[in-house]
Scaffold this active site. Structure first.
Site, mmCIF file in Angstrom:
data_model
loop_
_atom_site.group_PDB
_atom_site.id
_atom_site.type_symbol
_atom_site.label_atom_id
_atom_site.label_comp_id
_atom_site.label_asym_id
_atom_site.label_seq_id
_atom_site.Cartn_x
_atom_site.Cartn_y
_atom_site.Cartn_z
ATOM 1 N N ASP A 107 1.651 -6.386 -3.159
ATOM 2 C CA ASP A 107 1.192 -5.845 -4.443
ATOM 3 C C ASP A 107 2.335 -5.204 -5.221
ATOM 4 O OD1 ASP A 107 1.444 -3.793 -2.564
ATOM 5 O OD2 ASP A 107 -0.533 -2.937 -2.915
ATOM 6 N N ASP A 110 8.099 -0.493 -3.728
ATOM 7 C CA ASP A 110 8.435 0.853 -4.170
ATOM 8 C C ASP A 110 9.795 1.209 -3.555
ATOM 9 O OD1 ASP A 110 7.768 3.343 -5.387
ATOM 10 O OD2 ASP A 110 7.003 4.092 -3.492
ATOM 11 N N ARG A 172 -9.541 -0.400 -6.300
ATOM 12 C CA ARG A 172 -9.033 -1.749 -6.020
ATOM 13 C C ARG A 172 -9.716 -2.806 -6.874
ATOM 14 N NH1 ARG A 172 -5.873 -1.346 -1.318
ATOM 15 N NH2 ARG A 172 -6.611 0.117 0.244
HETATM 16 P P1 5GP Z 1 7.410 0.702 -0.033
HETATM 17 O O1 5GP Z 1 7.473 0.445 1.429
HETATM 18 O O2 5GP Z 1 8.108 -0.354 -0.863
HETATM 19 O O3 5GP Z 1 7.833 2.090 -0.401
HETATM 20 O O4 5GP Z 1 5.906 0.753 -0.417
HETATM 21 C C1 5GP Z 1 5.133 -0.325 -0.580
HETATM 22 C C2 5GP Z 1 3.685 0.077 -0.562
HETATM 23 O O5 5GP Z 1 3.478 1.412 -1.039
HETATM 24 C C3 5GP Z 1 2.924 -0.791 -1.510
HETATM 25 O O6 5GP Z 1 2.559 -1.987 -0.899
HETATM 26 C C4 5GP Z 1 1.742 0.083 -1.827
HETATM 27 O O7 5GP Z 1 0.776 -0.055 -0.820
HETATM 28 C C5 5GP Z 1 2.311 1.481 -1.794
HETATM 29 N N1 5GP Z 1 2.651 1.923 -3.169
HETATM 30 C C6 5GP Z 1 3.857 2.006 -3.743
HETATM 31 N N2 5GP Z 1 3.774 2.435 -5.016
HETATM 32 C C7 5GP Z 1 2.462 2.610 -5.250
HETATM 33 C C8 5GP Z 1 1.712 3.028 -6.392
HETATM 34 O O8 5GP Z 1 2.219 3.334 -7.473
HETATM 35 N N3 5GP Z 1 0.357 3.080 -6.241
HETATM 36 C C9 5GP Z 1 -0.250 2.758 -5.066
HETATM 37 N N4 5GP Z 1 -1.566 2.840 -5.031
HETATM 38 N N5 5GP Z 1 0.406 2.361 -3.984
HETATM 39 C C10 5GP Z 1 1.752 2.284 -4.078
HETATM 40 MG MG MG Z 2 -2.582 2.191 -0.506
HETATM 41 MG MG MG Z 3 0.986 -2.976 -0.164
#
Ligand code: 5GP
Ligand code: MG
Ligand code: MG
Length: 187
Positions: A107, A110, A172
């Site tokens: 999705d 981050d 969602r």
């Molecule tokens: P990463 O491992 O890249 O930090 O995080 C990825 C996961 O963090 C995404 O798949 C998602 O589940 C969650 N995430 C990151 N940013 C957001 C955001 O702005 N909103 C939400 N709901 N989840 C996020």
């Molecule tokens: Mg989540």
């Molecule tokens: Mg995710």
């Protein structure tokens, strides 16, 4: 605001970041690129639960190739709006990826921690090729370098919800991506 589509939940949404029309455009664009890039390959498309479920469902229909789908669920330790860096597999694949071409569908990227971990897992299992498709990316927050092959849109550093993406398991089912009002998670 996209008017009155989801009156019951959109009270918590401050603004639309990616409209339904923009989502459809990204799905078509990425589907076409994947179709061109994976000709003749043994393709497994892996959706990361639960956030990628809407994007996965739409994207697989936009890929005009024979393919298999599978799902993984992972969690990073931490609070609901930040992640800590440790990744845990909650649900593993049913299929094997050895010798196959893998497209991971996520999705939002981050920090990059989840996807850098998952790419390594696929490589350690002998995948021939590992590519990543993400609907959204927040480049400002990246901590791990991740090569994202297909991106829908870059978004600002706001907490996003909708089109599969949750806040505390809600939102969602929103048919577009919005920014959650800070008042929703500060209360
Ligand atoms: P990463 O491992 O890249 O930090 O995080 C990825 C996961 O963090 C995404 O798949 C998602 O589940 C969650 N995430 C990151 N940013 C957001 C955001 O702005 N909103 C939400 N709901 N989840 C996020
Ligand atoms: Mg989540
Ligand atoms: Mg995710």
């Amino acid at each position: 605001m996209e008017k009155a589509r989801m009156a019951s939940i959109e009270k918590g949404v401050g603004e639309v970041l990616v409209s339904r029309e923009e989502i459809d455009e990204a799905v078509a664009r990425i589907g076409k690129a994947v179709t061109e890039d994976f000709q003749g390959e043994d393709l497994v498309v892996i959706g990361i639960l639960k956030g990628a479920v809407a994007f996965m469902a739409d994207l697989m229909q936009a890929i005009d190739l024979p393919l298999e789908i599978d799902f993984m669920a992972v969690s990073s330790y931490g609070t609901s709006t930040t992640s800590t860096g440790e990744v845990r597999i909650l649900k593993d694949l049913e299929c094997t990826v050895e010798g196959r071409s893998v497209l991971i569908v996520e999705d939002i990227i981050d920090t990059g921690i989840t996807l850098s971990y998952l790419s390594k897992v696929m490589e350690s299992r002998g995948a021939k090729r590992v590519s990543i498709a993400a609907l959204l990316t927040k480049p400002a927050r990246r901590e791990r370098a991740v090569q994202v092959d297909y991106v829908g849109y870059e978004v600002e550093d706001k907490f996003v919800v909708g089109y599969g993406i949750d806040y505390a398991e809600k939102y969602r089912n929103l048919p577009y991506v919005g920014a959650l009002k800070p008042s929703e998670y500060e209360k």
